[in-house]
Write a protein that holds these residues in place. Sequence first.
Motif, PDB file in Angstrom:
ATOM      1  N   ASP A 146       1.045  90.618  41.586  1.00  0.00           N
ATOM      2  CA  ASP A 146       1.601  92.189  40.895  1.00  0.00           C
ATOM      3  C   ASP A 146       1.494  91.970  39.436  1.00  0.00           C
ATOM      4  O   ASP A 146       0.654  93.323  38.285  1.00  0.00           O
ATOM      5  N   ARG A 147       1.907  90.549  38.968  1.00  0.00           N
ATOM      6  CA  ARG A 147       1.728  90.888  37.150  1.00  0.00           C
ATOM      7  C   ARG A 147       2.070  89.545  37.373  1.00  0.00           C
ATOM      8  O   ARG A 147       1.773  88.172  38.112  1.00  0.00           O
ATOM      9  N   VAL A 148       1.510  88.897  35.702  1.00  0.00           N
ATOM     10  CA  VAL A 148       1.261  87.129  35.640  1.00  0.00           C
ATOM     11  C   VAL A 148       2.217  87.179  34.510  1.00  0.00           C
ATOM     12  O   VAL A 148       2.856  88.318  33.638  1.00  0.00           O
ATOM     13  N   SER A 149       2.736  85.895  33.841  1.00  0.00           N
ATOM     14  CA  SER A 149       3.342  86.078  32.790  1.00  0.00           C
ATOM     15  C   SER A 149       2.700  84.256  32.719  1.00  0.00           C
ATOM     16  O   SER A 149       2.473  83.485  33.633  1.00  0.00           O
ATOM     17  N   LEU A 162      -6.742  80.450  31.723  1.00  0.00           N
ATOM     18  CA  LEU A 162      -7.218  81.666  31.195  1.00  0.00           C
ATOM     19  C   LEU A 162      -7.642  82.259  32.928  1.00  0.00           C
ATOM     20  O   LEU A 162      -7.357  83.068  33.879  1.00  0.00           O
ATOM     21  N   ARG A 163      -8.606  80.974  33.942  1.00  0.00           N
ATOM     22  CA  ARG A 163      -9.295  81.093  34.660  1.00  0.00           C
ATOM     23  C   ARG A 163      -8.293  81.347  35.875  1.00  0.00           C
ATOM     24  O   ARG A 163      -7.269  82.409  36.592  1.00  0.00           O
ATOM     25  N   CYS A 164      -6.516  80.549  35.802  1.00  0.00           N
ATOM     26  CA  CYS A 164      -5.092  80.115  36.648  1.00  0.00           C
ATOM     27  C   CYS A 164      -5.070  82.044  36.510  1.00  0.00           C
ATOM     28  O   CYS A 164      -4.058  82.365  37.664  1.00  0.00           O
ATOM     29  N   MET A 165      -5.338  82.534  35.601  1.00  0.00           N
ATOM     30  CA  MET A 165      -4.881  84.191  35.331  1.00  0.00           C
ATOM     31  C   MET A 165      -5.418  84.870  36.402  1.00  0.00           C
ATOM     32  O   MET A 165      -4.258  85.769  37.269  1.00  0.00           O
ATOM     33  N   GLN A 166      -6.323  85.085  36.277  1.00  0.00           N
ATOM     34  CA  GLN A 166      -7.396  86.262  36.864  1.00  0.00           C
ATOM     35  C   GLN A 166      -7.732  85.441  38.291  1.00  0.00           C
ATOM     36  O   GLN A 166      -7.365  86.530  39.644  1.00  0.00           O
ATOM     37  N   ALA A 167      -7.206  84.259  38.588  1.00  0.00           N
ATOM     38  CA  ALA A 167      -7.422  84.086  40.077  1.00  0.00           C
ATOM     39  C   ALA A 167      -6.098  84.429  40.798  1.00  0.00           C
ATOM     40  O   ALA A 167      -5.877  84.873  41.927  1.00  0.00           O
ATOM     41  N   LEU A 168      -4.954  84.246  40.045  1.00  0.00           N
ATOM     42  CA  LEU A 168      -3.135  85.308  40.812  1.00  0.00           C
ATOM     43  C   LEU A 168      -3.751  86.460  40.617  1.00  0.00           C
ATOM     44  O   LEU A 168      -3.150  87.666  41.051  1.00  0.00           O
ATOM     45  N   ALA A 181      12.332 102.261  28.677  1.00  0.00           N
ATOM     46  CA  ALA A 181      11.820 101.647  30.513  1.00  0.00           C
ATOM     47  C   ALA A 181      11.743  99.789  30.641  1.00  0.00           C
ATOM     48  O   ALA A 181      10.528  99.171  29.790  1.00  0.00           O
ATOM     49  N   ALA A 182      12.649  99.224  31.744  1.00  0.00           N
ATOM     50  CA  ALA A 182      12.434  97.802  31.419  1.00  0.00           C
ATOM     51  C   ALA A 182      10.859  97.253  32.265  1.00  0.00           C
ATOM     52  O   ALA A 182      10.044  97.045  32.165  1.00  0.00           O
ATOM     53  N   HIS A 183      11.154  97.862  33.270  1.00  0.00           N
ATOM     54  CA  HIS A 183      10.489  96.641  34.284  1.00  0.00           C
ATOM     55  C   HIS A 183       9.157  97.838  35.127  1.00  0.00           C
ATOM     56  O   HIS A 183       9.241  97.562  36.719  1.00  0.00           O
ATOM     57  N   THR A 184       8.783  98.674  34.460  1.00  0.00           N
ATOM     58  CA  THR A 184       7.730  99.153  35.045  1.00  0.00           C
ATOM     59  C   THR A 184       5.987  98.507  35.187  1.00  0.00           C
ATOM     60  O   THR A 184       4.904  99.340  35.376  1.00  0.00           O
ATOM     61  N   SER A 185       5.991  98.022  34.163  1.00  0.00           N
ATOM     62  CA  SER A 185       4.932  97.410  33.891  1.00  0.00           C
ATOM     63  C   SER A 185       4.082  96.142  35.390  1.00  0.00           C
ATOM     64  O   SER A 185       5.120  95.905  36.072  1.00  0.00           O
ATOM     65  N   PHE A 241       0.242  90.956  32.425  1.00  0.00           N
ATOM     66  CA  PHE A 241       0.386  90.192  31.684  1.00  0.00           C
ATOM     67  C   PHE A 241       1.401  91.016  31.208  1.00  0.00           C
ATOM     68  O   PHE A 241       1.931  91.143  29.832  1.00  0.00           O
ATOM     69  N   CYS A 242       2.927  90.152  31.822  1.00  0.00           N
ATOM     70  CA  CYS A 242       4.674  91.405  31.125  1.00  0.00           C
ATOM     71  C   CYS A 242       4.849  90.239  30.489  1.00  0.00           C
ATOM     72  O   CYS A 242       5.790  90.985  30.177  1.00  0.00           O
TER      73      CYS A 242
END
Length: 311
Positions: A168-171, A156-162, A307-311, A199-200
């Motif tokens: 633009d988004r994270v996985s 979660l730390r890495c996610m917030q840092a990214l 719709a697929a890739h708007t997130s 978080f996509c």
Amino acid sequence: MVVREVGLRDGLQSIQTILPTDCKREWIRAAYEAGQREIEVGSFVPPRLLPQLADTADLVRFAKTLPDLFVSVLVPNLKGAERAIAAQADLMLVPLSASHAHSLANLRKTPDEVVAEVARIRAVRDAAGSRTLIEGGIGTAFGCTLQGAVEPAEVLRCMQALLDAGADRVSIADTVGYANPAAVRDLFGQARKIAGEKFCCGHFHDTRGLALANIYAAMETGVARFDATLAGIGGCPYAPGASGNAASEDLVFMLGGMGIATGIDINRLLALRARLAGWLATETLHGTLWRAGLPKTYSTAVPTPLAAHTS
């Protein structure tokens, strides 16, 4: 629900066969004709490291000729990102490993150094006026064969840092198949609270047979996009034991049986799998649907997905 095909990158990078570019183009076109609208076509890594992916630029150009196909690539660093921007890929996935040991083995960088690289990539992307999205992909999120345990707090730390660095988004990826549904539900739920719709995507390996169960647990948290590979091929060359992804055809079958729209024609996908089996005749393929076949009670209607890739 979106099934993002990543076999052309994650699948092919881990096998010995170098699939000819013409076959890859046939794969992309057939997947597109089956209804897939998000495909990761390769990676901008040095060809000497992964000769299987040396034709990525050519594949991006080809894939971009197919209407409404969202074309993604993996980039390990700024140089790869510059190539992705020049090729006009729709998305570049920057991998970060939450396992420090795996991060050093795979990328020769610590997780924080990868975050700093993402900030540089964002600056270059913006300066170029490019619309290529940046996805920060957090691997080894549930543990690693090199390091062992990886704490959820570090993921979660890495996610917030990214996100702070400009992704633009994270996985999140279970690179070595250590996850279980309870752990997925907990971590993905926390990730959704931090990143929301940014978080996509979830990426699960079927190393221990739990990929589909883990995907279902992730779906319960609201995630609606998942990576998969045709015939379940793939893994990570720098993570021992990271064999096999969720098989695209098995995932599409599961979702269809649950009445969840993907827009993908399962019969066309199985036909493509058969072609892939011929192309990769000396490689080990995975998945189960191809062996058992579709049940007589299964509806093969293809409802239109959201719709697929708007997130």
